[in-house]
Structure formats: C-alpha cells, structure tokens
Design an enzyme around this catalytic site. Sequence first.
Site, short mmCIF file in Angstrom:
data_model
loop_
_atom_site.label_atom_id
_atom_site.label_comp_id
_atom_site.label_asym_id
_atom_site.label_seq_id
_atom_site.Cartn_x
_atom_site.Cartn_y
_atom_site.Cartn_z
N ASP A 260 0.75 -1.17 0.04
CA ASP A 260 0.04 0.07 -0.11
C ASP A 260 0.95 1.02 -0.03
O ASP A 260 2.25 1.34 -0.01
CB ASP A 260 -1.13 0.09 1.25
N VAL A 261 0.23 2.40 -0.23
CA VAL A 261 1.01 3.63 -0.49
C VAL A 261 2.02 4.02 0.70
O VAL A 261 3.11 4.35 0.64
CB VAL A 261 0.16 4.88 -0.74
#
Length: 395
Positions: A260-261
């Site tokens: 994820d980011v």
Amino acid sequence: MTQAGRQGSPRSGSGRNLPQRNTSGGSAGGGSRGGAAKRSTGFGGDRPHRAPKPREERFVDPDEAGARQGRGATDKPAKPSSRKPSARKPGAKKAPGTPGAPKAKPRTAVPGAAASRAFGSERFGQNLGPLRKPSRRKGPGRDVPQSELHDADGIRLQKVMASAGVASRRVCEEMIAEGRVEVDGQVVTELGVRVDPKTAVIHVDGLRIQLDENLVYMVFNKPKGVVSTMEDPEGRPCISDFLKNTKNKGERLFHVGRLDVATEGLLLLTNDGELANRLTHPSYEVPKTYLVQVRGPFPHGIGAQLKAGVELEDGLASVDSFRLVDSTPGHVLIEVVLHSGKNRIVRRMFDAVGFPVQRLVRVKVGPIGLGDQRQGSIRNLGKQEIGHLLASVGL
C-alpha cells in the site's frame, strides 16, 4: 682488503670475530656510524654492495620425506615409483567426452571456495542459506538414459554452463563429473552430452540456470508514498517513475505482490510471468518478512496471540514467526514472517490486537532480501538469487 680493514676485524685464536674497542673518542664513533649508514644504504665503502642471491629451495616430496624419516637419514634413497605416468595411459591424449577418453576424476574442492560453487564469484546471493523448495507432491519419475538427453545439434553442456556464468569450463566439467548437474530433471555425468540452450532446463547443485537473456529479475526498494502500479491516473509517483534511469525502461514488467502507499520496502519486478504467478499463488506459501513499528510498551502474550491467529473480517489470520527486535521509550520494533498475501494483512492483524502500525517495511520475499539497498533504488538480481527464487516455487 686494506690494512685498516684488517685491523677493524681482528680474529681471535678460536676463529670468532670480536668487537673492537673505540679508543679514539667521539670522532671515531662518528666515523663508525657513518660507515654503518653507508653499508646499510648500499652506497660507499671499499667494495660495491651486492644483494645476496635468493636461495633455491629444493622440492621435497612429502611421501618421500616421511619415508626417509621412518628409515633414518643414513638409509639409501627410495626407489622411484613403478607407476606409469598419466601420459602413457590409454586414451590420455584424447579430448574429454570422446570415446576411449579417460573419465574425469572428481576433484575434492576446498570448502567455501568460490570456484567450487555455482556463480561463486557474484556479489549478491552468497549467504542465502540452503535451497527452499515447496513441499509439493510430484508424480513418479522416470529414469531417462543420458543418450536421450543428448542433442547432436546442440552445444556441449559444460560450454553452456560456462557461458551462463556458472564457473570456468574446467570447473564446469568437474561439476558434471561429480554428478552435481541435472538436465531436464536427470543427473548428467558424461562430458560429451550436448543440449539445446533454448529448451533444456539445467540445474547445478539445485540452482536453476536461467539461459533466457530476455528475462528480467529486479528488486525495487519502494519508498513511502509510491503507488504499487506502473501507471497512476491520479498522477501520484509510481514504479515506472523509478525505471526511467534503467535500461529496462519501457519494458512491460510485473510487480510481484503489492504494497500500500504508506508501506515501504521490497517489491520484485520481472517479466517472467510463470514466476510471478507462482510467487503470488497461496499454494507455494512463499514467506514474507516485515519490520513493524508500533507504540510501546508492548505487553507479553500479544506475539503468541498473533501466532495462534486473530479473527479478521475475511477469516482467521496468523503469523509464522514473531520476534521483538528493539524497544525504545514509546516505540517497539517487531519482525514478523507470514506467507499470506491478503490485502493490508499486517496492518489489519496489529489493529485487531490493539496496536496500530506506525511504520511498516517489507524487508524480504522468499530468499531475496533488501540488505543495505537504499530507498528508491532498483537493482538486478544476481544469478544465485534467481536460482534460489526459482527453486522456492519449484522451477
């Protein structure tokens, strides 16, 4: 020698040189020091300086020396061996692998020597440990004669191995003679076997040799804030932005798994579709290692709870191992290993036990680790690393 020289080195009756007393005061002492300086530098004096000739040490056969020590120094020298030299053996002058040529004797390599290992001179992949192979049942194997593996239009096996960077051709021949090489799942010990590099599957000590030069295997250390996609419609930083300065820019690559980011760390990039599919398939159970930072103090029993399993909205989830790495006031660093590839699995598990993740870094996928690779950088995997990675999914 001059008269002064003879007086400066008197000889006693016993034949030993004796030091001469200094009776002339300081001037004589200064002259003595000057003469010593001249002799030490090789300049001056009454004769030119000549460097001593190096002594030539005679070669001593260990067997002969041991035999002499057992017989005593006064015995006669041992008779020369009656064994015929190797040059007189039948077929000694024939090339290895040809009919009638003597078989190569396996050489006992020095443990840990770089030349005795496949791709032993590489920088990466030296300490990956034993090969990890998936525990998948295979059907009954069939013994294939080595004559069926031989391709008359192919290339000699040792030449294919040397061209792939395994080792020198001589060492590759020794590997074959020692039974360390497999072709299409069959051990090969004959040096004359020819193979087709485009179709043959070759393993050395269990490591797969990747002969297709078009296949790419890379490691990307993803920074926080980068999206795990090749393109982002919102214009956020993505993986392709970091490939612009590499020779693989514009090539279609798969990123193995997702981060994820907000998560940092290791992403594998490759154009080997079969490898990418197996690494992400749950049946191969490829382990992934994370460093998790949470707020402290961290009470006892949470690690056992994570190993036993916590209930999430999509089922029970657990970690394979749990280890406390470091603890400072207000922060705890934990290492967890798990093989699940579910979305945001680590963050959701720590949320479930009441300790939200402050920072998350993936440091290892299967046998491949980040090491000291800096954030935002991309590097190609070494061939040992590729072999371990392929073996971890049964390729």
